[in-house]
Design a protein around this motif. Structure first.
Motif, short mmCIF file in Angstrom:
data_model
loop_
_atom_site.label_atom_id
_atom_site.label_comp_id
_atom_site.label_asym_id
_atom_site.label_seq_id
_atom_site.Cartn_x
_atom_site.Cartn_y
_atom_site.Cartn_z
N UNK B 281 5.46 3.27 5.23
CA UNK B 281 5.90 2.21 6.04
C UNK B 281 4.81 1.04 5.93
N UNK B 282 5.59 -0.10 5.22
CA UNK B 282 4.90 -1.35 5.42
C UNK B 282 5.09 -1.99 6.49
N UNK B 283 4.16 -2.18 7.42
CA UNK B 283 4.36 -2.80 8.71
C UNK B 283 4.68 -4.28 8.70
N UNK B 284 5.45 -4.80 9.55
CA UNK B 284 5.68 -6.13 9.41
C UNK B 284 5.78 -6.68 11.13
N UNK B 285 5.65 -7.84 11.43
CA UNK B 285 5.77 -8.22 13.17
C UNK B 285 7.37 -7.74 13.37
N UNK B 296 1.53 -7.07 10.40
CA UNK B 296 0.96 -6.64 11.42
C UNK B 296 0.65 -4.98 11.46
N UNK B 297 0.12 -4.66 12.66
CA UNK B 297 -0.25 -3.21 12.83
C UNK B 297 0.45 -2.73 14.07
N UNK B 298 1.79 -2.96 14.00
CA UNK B 298 2.43 -2.71 15.45
C UNK B 298 3.26 -1.13 15.57
N UNK B 299 3.20 -0.30 14.13
CA UNK B 299 4.06 0.81 14.30
C UNK B 299 3.24 2.08 14.42
N UNK B 300 1.85 1.82 14.75
CA UNK B 300 1.10 3.09 14.89
C UNK B 300 1.62 4.15 15.85
N UNK B 317 -3.64 5.48 7.10
CA UNK B 317 -3.79 3.89 6.94
C UNK B 317 -4.60 3.46 6.10
N UNK B 318 -4.32 3.37 4.93
CA UNK B 318 -5.41 2.93 3.81
C UNK B 318 -5.95 1.68 4.24
N UNK B 319 -7.30 1.65 3.74
CA UNK B 319 -8.07 0.29 4.04
C UNK B 319 -8.01 -0.68 2.89
N UNK B 320 -7.69 -0.44 1.54
CA UNK B 320 -7.58 -1.18 0.41
C UNK B 320 -6.48 -0.31 -0.59
N UNK B 321 -6.40 -1.14 -1.68
CA UNK B 321 -5.40 -0.61 -2.83
C UNK B 321 -5.84 0.67 -3.23
N UNK B 346 1.12 1.38 5.80
CA UNK B 346 0.17 0.13 5.38
C UNK B 346 0.94 -1.18 5.96
N UNK B 347 0.91 -2.27 5.50
CA UNK B 347 1.26 -3.73 6.04
C UNK B 347 1.42 -4.87 5.12
N UNK B 348 2.07 -5.75 5.27
CA UNK B 348 2.51 -6.73 4.43
C UNK B 348 1.30 -7.30 3.89
N UNK B 349 0.16 -7.61 4.69
CA UNK B 349 -1.01 -7.90 3.90
C UNK B 349 -1.66 -6.94 2.91
#
Lengths: 287, 557
Positions: B281-285, B296-300, B317-321, B346-349
């Protein structure tokens, strides 16, 4: 035979106002669509059609889903709804049932209406719900960067079919006709006047009416498949689109490089959802 | 040494191409490079910015203010001109008039007149920027050749035209050696992890930012023998993946919150039929369509609680690639070992940002086969797919290899997988499925503490996922300003490890949760599981990624 455009004086490239500006939320312009995209033409055709009908605009609502075409609702000075992905038809169904006097138009793209929203489409057509669905078919998912869609032709290149698509695409005309639509037409964005006329017909017929608009996507599908600029795709339509009214919808398949059918395929009448509903209520109340 | 360069323009002006070329060139210079993409949900026009942070030591977060801005149009000059550091410089076309110090190059004219290719104006400006930064042009030229192939000549000429017209700026970029490092974005991290884990099947439906993983795997599908199917919607996607998994293939789906919402029914099916699946899941707002191209980190809490009924799951929830690589491998491993759904959050960032990370160590990627082999299956007198065991894990055979049947049923079932309404069996099945949670709990790695050591008397920032780099740097900033701060950071969030939390809350002066949402979802999860409450939550929900400065300011407020 290739059609040569007529010699005409160069049109004003940036006219001061859109002829149908009264229908547009001008504060939302410029729109987001790419140069050469067919969406502007398709929207204009809808607006000219509404103008021709001279309806009270408060009686018209436009619902769209997500994607490039999904943005249409946001540019119209009408009651309009930009719903979630794929759900334009169920949303419009609720709207129509709650407010049966409203003219409900669903304006969305091929991916939104026929992949994620495919189930909703066939059931709305089966119910013969009074609404007009206009599908701008550009053969891929434009907004998310050009992925394969349910109408992508075989061998079509997209970001998720980098080696060429090998899945059979939908023939939307055939699909709509078999699911029960009472009016089915297909035009391209080259055939603007005919498209406008088809939209007028679709809006004035009873029941579930469907207009497919074949449209270029020069930035994504066109570029990946070397179809040239938007103008080149228009030339392609001029050379390959064959008008044949009343043709068998089965024959309306689109194969790249081959002629394809456009025109009015279905124009029939049967009791609509609302008529059937009212008849049932009357029956239960003893007539 | 640190430098922040930003390239900004409208969609279609080549911001991403220019940004990728420049950032990769800087990486090949041997520098530590971090990129961040900010873009509107549209294909043409709008606002697109590519922020490149360069240093001679590792960088894991983005910055708001830039030293150099390459502005491709007036609008972006106005929008990002104010986000220059004092004394920062602008590179732009000669037709623009920036108020800051500027290198103005007649790029549009050169591109149109000399190259007959108006779009190459950006490449002319990139040449000017590269010279201004004091880069070796050879590295950039190589990359242009790699990227453009037979169309490279015009672009090389464009670079040259720009470089000739720009002075060298005040930055002497040091040269280093990129050996032993990768330049990866989160999508590649997840995608590579899936390939390393032996993923054989991916079904998904386009949804930004999750699509990036699908596009990556589609491009690699031929080489690695992965079936990539674009489903008609996310409901179909997860059911296809479960079908493939039942047949024995390692299967995955990739989506975003809205697509995951459609997958929830299938998630519950995975829980019931104990069939592994990995869900990215790549999170987004959100809610609903929200901001498709923002972070965003809205789907935890959604991921933790999604699905009707009760069943175990694993969520990282990974910290980096690089972390995304290892944790995606681990997600596959645990999904297979415990026959549960595993979610990579993950998330868009993180998905769109490139990080310079130490080389991936493939020997650390544990991949084992937990399926019952045909020989093992042959030795079992009576095969029971859902045999009740102390661990809760039953032997998972693959259908079609012997006359012993592999039955699965979404209804409650007996040990053979046959539908049942025997309420005694129902109870034992619920308990068996939930026992797997105990095994999973023991698999989860401890959270990271920074700086290492005790937390006594410190103000502890509590975070999870891709906020790590910004939080770590924020702690340095705060401590540099005389504070006494530490970071407690989770990259595996479910099952939740509680021992470290108990210790941190006992020792710390104060615990402040810092999250990419408005309601403190991780803090609420911690509170739900442990009863421990963070004193407050610093939430970011404007769609933009964290920066160290923003965190330091908000925390000390």
């Amino acid at each position: 035979m290739p059609v040569k455009p007529k010699e005409k004086p160069a049109p004003e490239l940036t006219p001061a106002r859109h002829p149908m500006e009264k229908f547009l939320r001008t504060d939302r312009i410029p729109h987001i669509w790419c140069a050469g995209c067919g969406l502007g033409t398709a929207v204009s055709c809808l607006l000219f059609a509404l103008d021709e009908l001279a309806w009270d605009l408060d009686s018209v609502a436009v619902v769209s889903g997500i994607g490039c075409t999904g943005r249409v609702a946001g540019y119209l000075k009408l009651d309009s709804y930009h719903t979630t992905h794929g759900r334009a038809i169920p949303f419009a169904t609720g709207l129509k049932l709650a407010k049966p006097d409203l003219k409900v138009v669903v304006f969305s793209g091929d991916g939104d209406l026929f992949a994620i929203g495919g189930n909703h489409f066939i059931h709305a057509a089966r119910r013969n719900l009074d609404m007009t669905v206009i599908c701008v078919n550009n053969f891929n998912y434009g907004m998310t960067g050009g992925q394969v869609g349910p109408t992508t032709p075989i061998e079509g290149r997209t970001t998720t079919t980098p080696f060429g698509n090998f899945e059979h695409p939908f023939n939307l005309v055939y699909l709509a006709a078999s699911a029960g639509a009472t009016y089915v037409a297909r035009w391209t964005t080259l055939h603007a006047r005919r498209l406008q006329h088809a939209i007028v017909e679709a809006l004035t017929r009873k029941g579930f009416t469907f207009v497919e608009v074949i449209s270029p996507c020069p930035t994504n599908y066109g570029r990946r498949n070397k179809l040239g600029e938007g103008l080149d795709e228009m030339r392609y339509y001029a050379e390959h689109a064959v008008i044949r009214h009343g043709a068998d919808p089965k024959e309306a398949e689109i194969v790249p490089g081959e002629d394809f059918l456009i025109g009015k395929f279905v124009d029939t009448e049967k009791p609509t959802y609302l008529e059937m509903y009212q008849a049932k209520v009357a029956q239960l109340r003893g007539g | 040494m640190e430098l922040v360069v930003r390239i900004a323009g409208a969609a279609g002006q080549g911001v991403q191409t220019l940004g990728e070329l420049l950032s990769r060139a800087l990486f090949r210079h041997g520098l530590f490079v971090h990129t961040e993409m900010s873009y509107h949900s549209r294909i043409r026009g709008g606002e697109n910015a590519y922020t490149i942070r360069v240093s001679d030591s590792p960088v894991l977060a983005t910055k708001e203010k830039a030293h150099v801005l390459l502005a491709l149009n007036d609008e972006m000059l106005a929008r990002y001109g104010s986000l220059l550091v004092d004394g920062g410089a602008v590179i732009c076309d000669a037709s623009l008039s920036p108020s800051a110090r500027a290198v103005r190059v007649p790029a549009r004219e050169l591109a149109a007149r000399e190259l007959k290719l108006p779009i190459a104006a950006g490449m002319v400006l990139l040449g000017a920027l590269a010279r201004f930064l004091g880069m070796e042009m050879g590295v950039l030229r190589d990359l242009v050749r790699e990227r453009f192939g037979d169309r490279a000549e015009l672009n090389l000429r464009a670079l040259e035209l720009g470089a000739e017209r720009a002075p060298a700026g005040p930055w002497g970029l040091p040269r280093g050696d990129p050996e032993g490092r990768h330049f990866l974005n989160g999508a590649q991290g997840v995608g590579l992890g899936a390939l390393a884990a032996g993923c054989r099947f991916l079904a998904s439906y386009p949804m930004t930012p999750g699509t990036a993983v699908m596009v990556y795997l589609a491009a690699k599908s031929l080489e690695h023998g992965v079936v990539v199917e674009q489903a008609e919607d996310e409901i179909a996607a997860i059911n296809m993946a479960l079908g493939a998994s039942y047949a024995g293939a390692r299967a995955m789906v990739t989506t975003s919150g809205g697509g995951f919402a459609l997958m929830v029914e299938g998630l519950s099916l995975s829980g019931m039929i104990e069939t592994p699946v990995v869900i990215h899941i790549g999170q987004r707002p959100a809610p609903a369509t929200g901001l498709p191209t923002r972070t965003a980190q809205e789907d935890l809490l959604f991921a933790v609680h999604a699905g009707h009924g009760e069943f175990p799951r694993y969520i990282c929830a990974p910290r980096d690639p690089r972390d995304a690589f290892y944790l995606t491998v681990k997600a596959f491993q645990l999904a297979e070992k415990y026959q549960v759904p595993a979610i990579v959050l993950t998330d868009q960032y993180l998905i769109d940002s490139h990080f310079t990370v130490p080389e991936i160590d493939l020997s650390r990627a544990e991949v084992s086969d937990f399926r019952l082999s045909p020989e093992e299956l042959a030795r079992i007198p009576e095969y029971r797919r859902f045999a009740i065991t102390p661990s809760g894990v039953s032997p998972r055979a693959i259908p079609g290899v012997s006359e012993k049947l592999v039955l699965v049923d979404s209804d409650e079932h007996d040990e053979h997988g046959r539908i049942t309404e025997d309420l005694g069996i129902r109870g034992r099945m619920v308990e068996k499925r939930l026992r797997k949670m105990r095994g999973l709990e023991a698999e989860v790695s401890p959270p990271l503490v920074y700086p290492e050591g005790g937390l006594r008397g410190k103000t502890v920032l509590l975070g999870w996922g891709s906020s790590f780099g910004a939080l770590k740097e924020a702690v340095d900033l705060l401590n540099g300003a005389g504070g006494d701060y530490a970071l407690l950071h989770f990259s595996e969030v479910w099952p939740l490890r509680t021992a470290e939390l108990a210790r941190a809350f006992a020792e710390a002066r104060e615990v402040i949760a810092v999250e990419g949402n408005a309601t403190g979802q991780f803090a609420r999860l911690v509170s739900q599981v442990t009863g421990l409450r963070a004193s407050r939550t610093v939430g970011k929900y404007d769609g933009r990624p964290f920066t160290p400065e923003w965190i330091a300011e908000e925390v000390s407020r």
